[in-house]
Design a protein around this motif. Structure first.
Motif, PDB file in Angstrom:
ATOM      1  N   ALA A   1      41.775  39.838  45.011  1.00 30.41           N
ATOM      2  CA  ALA A   1      41.525  40.782  43.914  1.00 30.41           C
ATOM      3  C   ALA A   1      42.854  41.305  43.384  1.00 30.41           C
TER       4      ALA A   1
ATOM      5  N   ALA B   1      43.147  41.941  40.016  1.00 30.70           N
ATOM      6  CA  ALA B   1      42.881  42.626  38.741  1.00 30.70           C
ATOM      7  C   ALA B   1      43.143  44.126  38.852  1.00 30.70           C
TER       8      ALA B   1
ATOM      9  N   PRO C   1      32.066  50.165  39.490  1.00 31.63           N
ATOM     10  CA  PRO C   1      31.905  49.663  40.862  1.00 31.63           C
ATOM     11  C   PRO C   1      33.224  49.108  41.378  1.00 31.63           C
TER      12      PRO C   1
ATOM     13  N   PHE D   1      45.008  44.173  46.446  1.00 33.29           N
ATOM     14  CA  PHE D   1      46.341  44.528  45.954  1.00 33.29           C
ATOM     15  C   PHE D   1      46.426  46.034  45.741  1.00 33.29           C
TER      16      PHE D   1
ATOM     17  N   LYS E   1      44.173  51.949  51.851  1.00 34.04           N
ATOM     18  CA  LYS E   1      43.312  51.115  51.010  1.00 34.04           C
ATOM     19  C   LYS E   1      42.700  49.981  51.829  1.00 34.04           C
TER      20      LYS E   1
ATOM     21  N   LYS F   1      38.690  49.876  52.080  1.00 35.79           N
ATOM     22  CA  LYS F   1      37.944  48.768  51.468  1.00 35.79           C
ATOM     23  C   LYS F   1      37.535  47.716  52.495  1.00 35.79           C
TER      24      LYS F   1
HETATM   25  O1  C5P Z   1      41.361  51.501  44.479  1.00 36.55           O
HETATM   26  P1  C5P Z   1      42.443  50.722  43.804  1.00 36.55           P
HETATM   27  O2  C5P Z   1      42.140  50.426  42.357  1.00 36.55           O
HETATM   28  O3  C5P Z   1      43.802  51.290  43.939  1.00 36.55           O
HETATM   29  O4  C5P Z   1      42.451  49.345  44.606  1.00 36.55           O
HETATM   30  C1  C5P Z   1      43.135  48.226  44.164  1.00 36.55           C
HETATM   31  C2  C5P Z   1      42.485  46.969  44.710  1.00 36.55           C
HETATM   32  O5  C5P Z   1      41.064  47.015  44.577  1.00 36.55           O
HETATM   33  C3  C5P Z   1      42.899  45.752  43.923  1.00 36.55           C
HETATM   34  O6  C5P Z   1      42.804  44.638  44.777  1.00 36.55           O
HETATM   35  C4  C5P Z   1      41.849  45.708  42.816  1.00 36.55           C
HETATM   36  O7  C5P Z   1      41.725  44.416  42.259  1.00 36.55           O
HETATM   37  C5  C5P Z   1      40.607  46.124  43.568  1.00 36.55           C
HETATM   38  N1  C5P Z   1      39.615  46.848  42.751  1.00 36.55           N
HETATM   39  C6  C5P Z   1      38.400  46.249  42.434  1.00 36.55           C
HETATM   40  N2  C5P Z   1      37.457  46.957  41.700  1.00 36.55           N
HETATM   41  C7  C5P Z   1      37.711  48.219  41.294  1.00 36.55           C
HETATM   42  C8  C5P Z   1      38.950  48.830  41.610  1.00 36.55           C
HETATM   43  C9  C5P Z   1      39.870  48.107  42.327  1.00 36.55           C
HETATM   44  O8  C5P Z   1      38.172  45.088  42.798  1.00 36.55           O
HETATM   45  N3  C5P Z   1      36.787  48.880  40.585  1.00 36.55           N
END
Ligand code: C5P
Length: 220
Positions: free
Chosen positions: A93, A95, A127, A145, A159, A163
């Motif tokens: 991930a 993005a 989400p 990331f 994080k 997660k």
């Molecule tokens: O919580 P935060 O945005 O800082 O976390 C970053 C990580 O979580 C990245 O890997 C990002 O692609 C992923 N992310 C996600 N969906 C979201 C927010 C973050 O997949 N809504």
């Protein structure tokens, strides 16, 4: 000669920003260029993987032999990723997903009404795609990331725990968005290590090699 370290593996990657519409002509987005995610897609494909790349609005060519799905919003990215995730071995991930979206996009362009009062835009949380994939019973190996302005190691560790992903990668370079180089901080269950400043394709290849070692069970 580089062995095809990801031969037979299916890798799903998110990249770029998302765009959350306010009305037909405006929206909320961020400065993610998608370069790191696209470089990882290329490196994973070169390493022998079958790669699916779910991309937000970016101006980048699709890496050779990579399946690309274009989306705009976080909800669209979520809806593209979730049905595919369980059929992949690795989910990366990269993005920069918008944390919030306007509750509803206005159907017509918002106009100044002469009162001097700006419109109130009510927001709702998007989400968390990475956390949702990491919760799947049949989950791929998940890599997250983190882009932070300070205390990168602590935030990356938090994080990773929050997660529930085995590998969390911090962007060490200052203001890496849009740049061609970066430095990465890899945080896993053993601790952390740095991949020093290099161009994003070099780092992507190193990261892919790191991920491959975590997938392959030891031969002895
Ligand atoms: O919580 P935060 O945005 O800082 O976390 C970053 C990580 O979580 C990245 O890997 C990002 O692609 C992923 N992310 C996600 N969906 C979201 C927010 C973050 O997949 N809504």
């Amino acid at each position: 000669f580089q062995p095809k370290r990801l031969a037979g593996q299916r890798v799903l990657i998110t990249a770029g920003p998302t765009f959350e519409a306010i009305d037909p002509v405006r929206g909320i987005t961020n400065h993610s260029s998608g370069k790191m995610g696209f470089a990882i897609a290329r490196a994973a494909q070169e390493a022998g993987a079958q790669v699916t790349l779910v991309a937000g609005p970016v101006h980048l060519p699709t890496p050779a032999h990579v399946r690309r799905i274009d989306v705009q919003s976080a909800l669209q990215m979520h809806d593209a990723v979730m049905p595919l995730a369980a059929a992949h071995d690795v989910f990366i991930a990269t993005a920069a997903v918008a944390d919030w979206r306007p509750v509803a996009a206005a159907e017509q362009k918002l106009k100044k009404d002469g009162s001097g009062c700006p419109p109130a835009i009510e927001m709702v949380e998007n989400p968390d795609i990475l956390a949702a994939v990491a919760r799947l019973p049949q989950r791929p190996y998940c890599v997250g990331f983190a882009a932070e302005s300070h205390d990168l190691l602590r935030h990356a560790q938090d994080k990773r725990a929050r997660k529930q992903v085995p590998l969390l990668v911090g962007n060490l370079g200052p203001a890496t968005f849009g740049q061609d180089t970066n430095a990465l901080l890899l945080v896993d269950e053993h601790g952390h290590r740095e991949l020093p400043q290099a161009d994003k394709l070099t780092l992507a290849r190193q990261l892919v090699a790191e991920i491959a070692t975590r997938l392959t069970p030891p031969t002895r």
